[in-house]
Design a protein around this motif. Structure first.
Motif, PDB file in Angstrom:
ATOM      1  N   LEU A   1       0.816  -1.218   0.000  1.00 40.70           N
ATOM      2  CA  LEU A   1       0.000   0.000   0.000  1.00 40.70           C
ATOM      3  C   LEU A   1       0.847   1.264   0.000  1.00 40.70           C
ATOM      4  N   GLU A   2       2.166   1.149  -0.204  1.00 40.09           N
ATOM      5  CA  GLU A   2       3.049   2.291   0.024  1.00 40.09           C
ATOM      6  C   GLU A   2       2.794   3.472  -0.897  1.00 40.09           C
ATOM      7  N   ARG A   3       2.194   3.251  -2.070  1.00 40.74           N
ATOM      8  CA  ARG A   3       1.932   4.384  -2.973  1.00 40.74           C
ATOM      9  C   ARG A   3       0.630   5.113  -2.637  1.00 40.74           C
ATOM     10  N   LEU A   4      -0.195   4.538  -1.792  1.00 41.55           N
ATOM     11  CA  LEU A   4      -1.402   5.231  -1.344  1.00 41.55           C
ATOM     12  C   LEU A   4      -1.023   6.085  -0.136  1.00 41.55           C
ATOM     13  N   ASP A   5      -0.372   7.210  -0.402  1.00 36.02           N
ATOM     14  CA  ASP A   5       0.256   7.987   0.669  1.00 36.02           C
ATOM     15  C   ASP A   5      -0.164   9.447   0.684  1.00 36.02           C
ATOM     16  N   LYS A   6      -1.380   9.714   0.257  1.00 37.44           N
ATOM     17  CA  LYS A   6      -1.813  11.106   0.125  1.00 37.44           C
ATOM     18  C   LYS A   6      -2.726  11.531   1.272  1.00 37.44           C
ATOM     19  N   ILE A   7      -2.679  12.838   1.558  1.00 34.62           N
ATOM     20  CA  ILE A   7      -3.657  13.456   2.453  1.00 34.62           C
ATOM     21  C   ILE A   7      -4.845  13.882   1.600  1.00 34.62           C
ATOM     22  N   ARG A   8      -6.022  13.410   1.933  1.00 35.43           N
ATOM     23  CA  ARG A   8      -7.212  13.793   1.165  1.00 35.43           C
ATOM     24  C   ARG A   8      -7.854  15.066   1.709  1.00 35.43           C
ATOM     25  N   SER A   9      -7.831  15.224   3.007  1.00 35.91           N
ATOM     26  CA  SER A   9      -8.400  16.457   3.578  1.00 35.91           C
ATOM     27  C   SER A   9      -7.955  16.597   5.021  1.00 35.91           C
ATOM     28  N   VAL A  10      -7.914  17.852   5.492  1.00 39.07           N
ATOM     29  CA  VAL A  10      -7.638  18.154   6.895  1.00 39.07           C
ATOM     30  C   VAL A  10      -8.696  19.152   7.362  1.00 39.07           C
ATOM     31  N   ASP A  11      -9.318  18.866   8.490  1.00 40.72           N
ATOM     32  CA  ASP A  11     -10.385  19.716   9.022  1.00 40.72           C
ATOM     33  C   ASP A  11     -10.066  20.069  10.476  1.00 40.72           C
ATOM     34  N   PRO A  12      -9.285  21.147  10.704  1.00 45.01           N
ATOM     35  CA  PRO A  12      -8.946  21.509  12.090  1.00 45.01           C
ATOM     36  C   PRO A  12     -10.173  21.819  12.940  1.00 45.01           C
ATOM     37  N   LEU A  13     -11.181  22.448  12.355  1.00 47.05           N
ATOM     38  CA  LEU A  13     -12.382  22.782  13.113  1.00 47.05           C
ATOM     39  C   LEU A  13     -13.075  21.519  13.598  1.00 47.05           C
ATOM     40  N   GLY A  14     -13.152  20.532  12.719  1.00 45.00           N
ATOM     41  CA  GLY A  14     -13.775  19.266  13.091  1.00 45.00           C
ATOM     42  C   GLY A  14     -12.821  18.278  13.726  1.00 45.00           C
ATOM     43  N   ASN A  15     -11.569  18.693  13.920  1.00 45.70           N
ATOM     44  CA  ASN A  15     -10.552  17.842  14.524  1.00 45.70           C
ATOM     45  C   ASN A  15     -10.476  16.475  13.839  1.00 45.70           C
ATOM     46  N   SER A  16     -10.325  16.520  12.516  1.00 48.72           N
ATOM     47  CA  SER A  16     -10.239  15.271  11.766  1.00 48.72           C
ATOM     48  C   SER A  16      -9.380  15.476  10.525  1.00 48.72           C
ATOM     49  N   MET A  17      -8.904  14.376   9.973  1.00 45.45           N
ATOM     50  CA  MET A  17      -8.206  14.392   8.703  1.00 45.45           C
ATOM     51  C   MET A  17      -8.464  13.062   8.017  1.00 45.45           C
ATOM     52  N   VAL A  18      -8.443  13.080   6.683  1.00 48.35           N
ATOM     53  CA  VAL A  18      -8.617  11.861   5.893  1.00 48.35           C
ATOM     54  C   VAL A  18      -7.311  11.615   5.149  1.00 48.35           C
ATOM     55  N   VAL A  19      -6.721  10.444   5.377  1.00 49.13           N
ATOM     56  CA  VAL A  19      -5.444  10.103   4.766  1.00 49.13           C
ATOM     57  C   VAL A  19      -5.534   8.718   4.152  1.00 49.13           C
ATOM     58  N   GLU A  20      -4.654   8.467   3.185  1.00 52.15           N
ATOM     59  CA  GLU A  20      -4.619   7.147   2.566  1.00 52.15           C
ATOM     60  C   GLU A  20      -3.792   6.185   3.398  1.00 52.15           C
ATOM     61  N   ALA A  21      -4.037   4.899   3.201  1.00 47.33           N
ATOM     62  CA  ALA A  21      -3.532   3.870   4.110  1.00 47.33           C
ATOM     63  C   ALA A  21      -2.020   3.717   4.099  1.00 47.33           C
ATOM     64  N   GLY A  22      -1.370   4.076   2.998  1.00 47.57           N
ATOM     65  CA  GLY A  22       0.070   3.896   2.902  1.00 47.57           C
ATOM     66  C   GLY A  22       0.880   5.038   3.478  1.00 47.57           C
ATOM     67  N   MET A  23       0.224   6.012   4.063  1.00 48.59           N
ATOM     68  CA  MET A  23       0.942   7.159   4.621  1.00 48.59           C
ATOM     69  C   MET A  23       1.689   6.736   5.887  1.00 48.59           C
ATOM     70  N   PRO A  24       3.006   6.977   5.961  1.00 50.28           N
ATOM     71  CA  PRO A  24       3.743   6.641   7.183  1.00 50.28           C
ATOM     72  C   PRO A  24       3.175   7.396   8.382  1.00 50.28           C
ATOM     73  N   LEU A  25       3.216   6.755   9.537  1.00 48.36           N
ATOM     74  CA  LEU A  25       2.667   7.383  10.732  1.00 48.36           C
ATOM     75  C   LEU A  25       3.361   8.702  11.027  1.00 48.36           C
ATOM     76  N   ALA A  26       4.664   8.804  10.777  1.00 47.30           N
ATOM     77  CA  ALA A  26       5.374  10.062  11.007  1.00 47.30           C
ATOM     78  C   ALA A  26       4.829  11.174  10.122  1.00 47.30           C
ATOM     79  N   ALA A  27       4.443  10.841   8.902  1.00 42.70           N
ATOM     80  CA  ALA A  27       3.871  11.839   7.994  1.00 42.70           C
ATOM     81  C   ALA A  27       2.486  12.268   8.465  1.00 42.70           C
ATOM     82  N   VAL A  28       1.730  11.347   9.042  1.00 43.72           N
ATOM     83  CA  VAL A  28       0.433  11.700   9.633  1.00 43.72           C
ATOM     84  C   VAL A  28       0.644  12.680  10.780  1.00 43.72           C
TER      85      VAL A  28
END
Length: 382
Positions: A96-123
């Motif tokens: 899954l290493e190429r599925l490494d994108k951030i799809r959205s970040v919502d600071p107001l809603g305290n959430s983010m959507v990321v793809e499964a291959g994103m390293p935890l450090a990048a999250v």
């Protein structure tokens, strides 16, 4: 029965991900076929590196049609070999290493959507850029991937305050075994609509589907942080210290780690630049307190807890980090404890949970039983 991996079938799979992302040469496949302790080694005719959810779905549709065994793989940091294809079984690895994108970040809603291959450090870095924190923390955060963290319901060193991975997931996108895509990427804290299907996939380790994206729960960054390092005589003394720290800090107690003297000896011996903050002792405790107000408040709580614990004999000696850098050094001792064991010979890993109050008795009985059953072995609890 699964279909044999014929050249024609392998070509069909390879065409789904495009040139350069279907690996067949031994040198190209090598890093996907051994876990980092070099205890498990596997074989595969093919490693596929899909670019997105649609390609994962296409792979699983073909696998379902042809009854081909698939092994999903994240960062390949697991210690039980579940991500390694079994020799002789013709299992195809899907990385899954190429599925490494951030799809959205919502600071107001305290959430983010990321793809499964994103390293935890990048999250972590993406959350920090939004002035938020994603609390899940593991020693392998630079190489493990968020999809694997969720698929294994990882705990880590922040579980005391924030729970396991399942407590930090708001929603999931999953490709099922037949290639269908289940879109459960909800981002609601309050979601009482029907079954909580995402929980079926969290901790399922890829057996029910492949996680391709996740909606994650973020937290506000603490304004203050204090870390103490304590030498103690026994797990019972550490438990007494835990009760004291929890009473003083409440929800602000974001870390409390018990480490054996032998585990610390390994860290000091093999972790570059490692230094012991206190005098040698049979056991050690690392305490972290976070504050929503200030670093002064967090430090005051830690100093008070350690002073009273030293006065009552719960603590032998204590040190408080004087900077964030020094706090990082304290945590590095704890996070390095899995890695350093590689230098001491073969190791058998366990991740055992017991009620906190039973921990001293469990450690005493279990260590004695293991040493009796296997003379010369060295239990390394932490």
């Amino acid at each position: 029965m699964k279909s044999p991996s014929t050249p024609d079938l392998l070509s069909r799979f390879s065409a789904l991900v495009g040139p350069g992302h279907a690996l067949v040469e031994a040198a190209d496949k090598a890093r996907y076929l051994v876990e980092w302790r070099d205890l498990f080694r596997g074989e595969t005719p093919l490693v596929l590196r899909p670019a997105d959810t649609a390609e994962v779905a296409a792979i699983l549709r073909l696998a379902h049609e042809t009854r081909t065994a698939i092994v999903p793989q994240g960062g390949n940091t697991g210690l039980v070999g579940g991500q390694i294809p079994v020799p002789g079984q013709q299992e195809i690895v899907v990385s899954l290493e190429r599925l490494d994108k951030i799809r959205s970040v919502d600071p107001l809603g305290n959430s983010m959507v990321v793809e499964a291959g994103m390293p935890l450090a990048a999250v972590h870095a993406a959350a920090e850029a939004a002035d938020r924190v994603f609390p899940l923390t593991l020693a392998s955060l630079g190489s493990c991937q968020i999809g694997g963290n969720i698929a294994t319901n990882a705990g880590g060193t922040a579980v005391l305050a924030h729970g396991n991975a399942r407590n930090l997931v708001l929603g999931l996108e999953v490709v099922l075994a037949d290639g269908r895509i289940w879109n459960g990427l909800r981002r609601l804290d309050k979601d009482n609509a029907g079954y909580d299907l995402k929980q079926l996939f969290i901790g399922s380790e890829g057996t029910l589907g492949i996680i391709t994206a996740a909606a994650l729960r973020l937290r506000h960054r603490p304004r203050g942080l204090a870390v103490g390092f304590v030498s103690v005589a026994s797990p019972k003394a550490a438990l007494d210290l835990f009760v004291r720290a929890q009473a003083a800090a409440g929800f602000g107690l974001t870390g409390f780690e018990l480490m054996s003297g032998l585990a610390m000896d390994f860290a000091l011996r093999h972790l570059a630049g490692a230094r012991l903050p206190t005098s040698p002792a049979p056991w050690y405790v690392l305490i972290e307190v976070s504050s929503s107000l200030s670093s002064g408040e967090a430090e005051a709580v830690v100093l008070d807890v350690l002073a009273s614990a030293t006065a009552t004999g719960e603590a032998i000696e204590a040190a408080v980090a004087q900077s964030l850098s020094q706090a990082g050094d304290f945590w590095r001792l704890r996070h390095g404890m899995s890695e350093v064991q590689k230098h001491e010979g073969g190791s058998i890993k366990h991740d055992i949970s017991v009620p906190i109050g039973d921990l001293p008795a469990f450690l005493g009985e279990a260590m004695a039983a293991v040493e009796e059953a296997f003379p010369g072995c060295r239990p390394v609890p932490f």
